[in-house]
Design an enzyme around this catalytic site. Sequence first.
Site, PDB file in Angstrom:
ATOM      1  N   THR A 139      25.592  19.324 -37.206  1.00 32.43           N
ATOM      2  CA  THR A 139      25.875  19.398 -35.837  1.00 32.43           C
ATOM      3  C   THR A 139      25.777  17.837 -35.349  1.00 32.43           C
ATOM      4  OG1 THR A 139      25.351  21.083 -35.194  1.00 32.43           O
ATOM      5  CG2 THR A 139      26.521  19.826 -33.569  1.00 32.43           C
ATOM      6  N   LYS A 168      32.477  23.114 -32.488  1.00 40.70           N
ATOM      7  CA  LYS A 168      31.581  22.674 -32.336  1.00 40.70           C
ATOM      8  C   LYS A 168      30.450  22.756 -31.008  1.00 40.70           C
ATOM      9  CE  LYS A 168      26.909  24.118 -33.571  1.00 40.70           C
ATOM     10  NZ  LYS A 168      25.872  24.704 -33.518  1.00 40.70           N
ATOM     11  N   LYS A 203      20.881  15.481 -28.521  1.00 42.90           N
ATOM     12  CA  LYS A 203      21.353  15.006 -29.434  1.00 42.90           C
ATOM     13  C   LYS A 203      22.935  15.764 -29.107  1.00 42.90           C
ATOM     14  CE  LYS A 203      21.767  16.869 -33.198  1.00 42.90           C
ATOM     15  NZ  LYS A 203      22.799  17.776 -34.129  1.00 42.90           N
TER      16      LYS A 203
END
Length: 290
Positions: free
Chosen positions: A93, A169, A238
């Site tokens: 990701t 995503k 993150k």
Amino acid sequence: MKIGFVGLGRMGTAIAGNLLKAGHEVSVWNRSADKAEPLVAAGATLATSPAEAAAGGIVMSMLADDHAVEAVVFGEGGILSARSQPIHVSLSTIGLRFAERLSGAHAEAGGALVSAPVFGRPAAAEAAQLFIAAAGAPDALARCQPLFDAIGQKTFILGDSAPMANLMKLCGNFLIGSVIEGMAEAMTLGQRGGIPKAKMLEVLTGSLFDAPIYRVYGDIIARDAYSPAGFTAPLGLKDMNLVSEAANDMRVPMPVLAVVRNHVLSLIAREGEEVDWSALARMVEGEAGI
Ligand code: NAP
């Protein structure tokens, strides 16, 4: 097929293991080499660098974040220094801006980027039940499909521009974070009024909320089962930061994102780096004095 695999963390170890089980010849590399030992024992070969792992023509990577992918692609012994340029299948990701840079760098070097981030936690990776959001050149995607079939239950194609899969995503992970936040708030209210979390989970998932995301995360919240982490809070932070970067760039206000991000940040400040990000539910409970 001959395939390289770079990044043997919680997800990567399980995914590479399934590639081996499916009969592929897998060459593995990890920054901390000791993590490769179980896979080597299971038949993988140990590469001395990401470039060496990429020698077979296709290399998959499953790394923590943009910095890790940058090191493994652009760094010394990195994928871009391979003698002939491979298809790089990036499962991590990562941010949209970085994915665009990565896509350009691979194309310029004569290789190709397929972005294929995945939905599913380590247990789903272990069971080869991931959902894959993939994008890239159609011929490269076609070559990768047998690999996707070995690691996941379904592949969604987002088009021929690799970063579109990364955008998909990030949208999905924002929604997961907001589902955790919503479940935590609902369960906190129910709990305060006297309904046990397990009973709330039974009613919710037995009625309108019978979806994997509510079942998996609802169960973790109901049991307070935040450790060992499947998806650590720093990785969750993150991702929320990457969603924020994309939302800023595209001028899309996302007020709920700020709430989720702040709870993940509080969680790390209070409980450290190793807890599962769904423990943000504890921050919600804490604010209610539970
Ligand atoms: P993890 O267990 O923390 O593993 C991270 C991997 O990245 C390790 O192989 C680590 O190497 C490597 N790495 C970190 N910094 C590096 C650097 N500077 N240079 C080279 N390698 C570096 O993470 P994970 O849970 O497997 O997640 C991997 C990716 O999948 C992340 O992008 C995450 O957001 C995504 N993801 C995770 C889940 C989940 O539920 N866990 C689900 C879907 C997607 P070392 O072993 O040397 O530290």
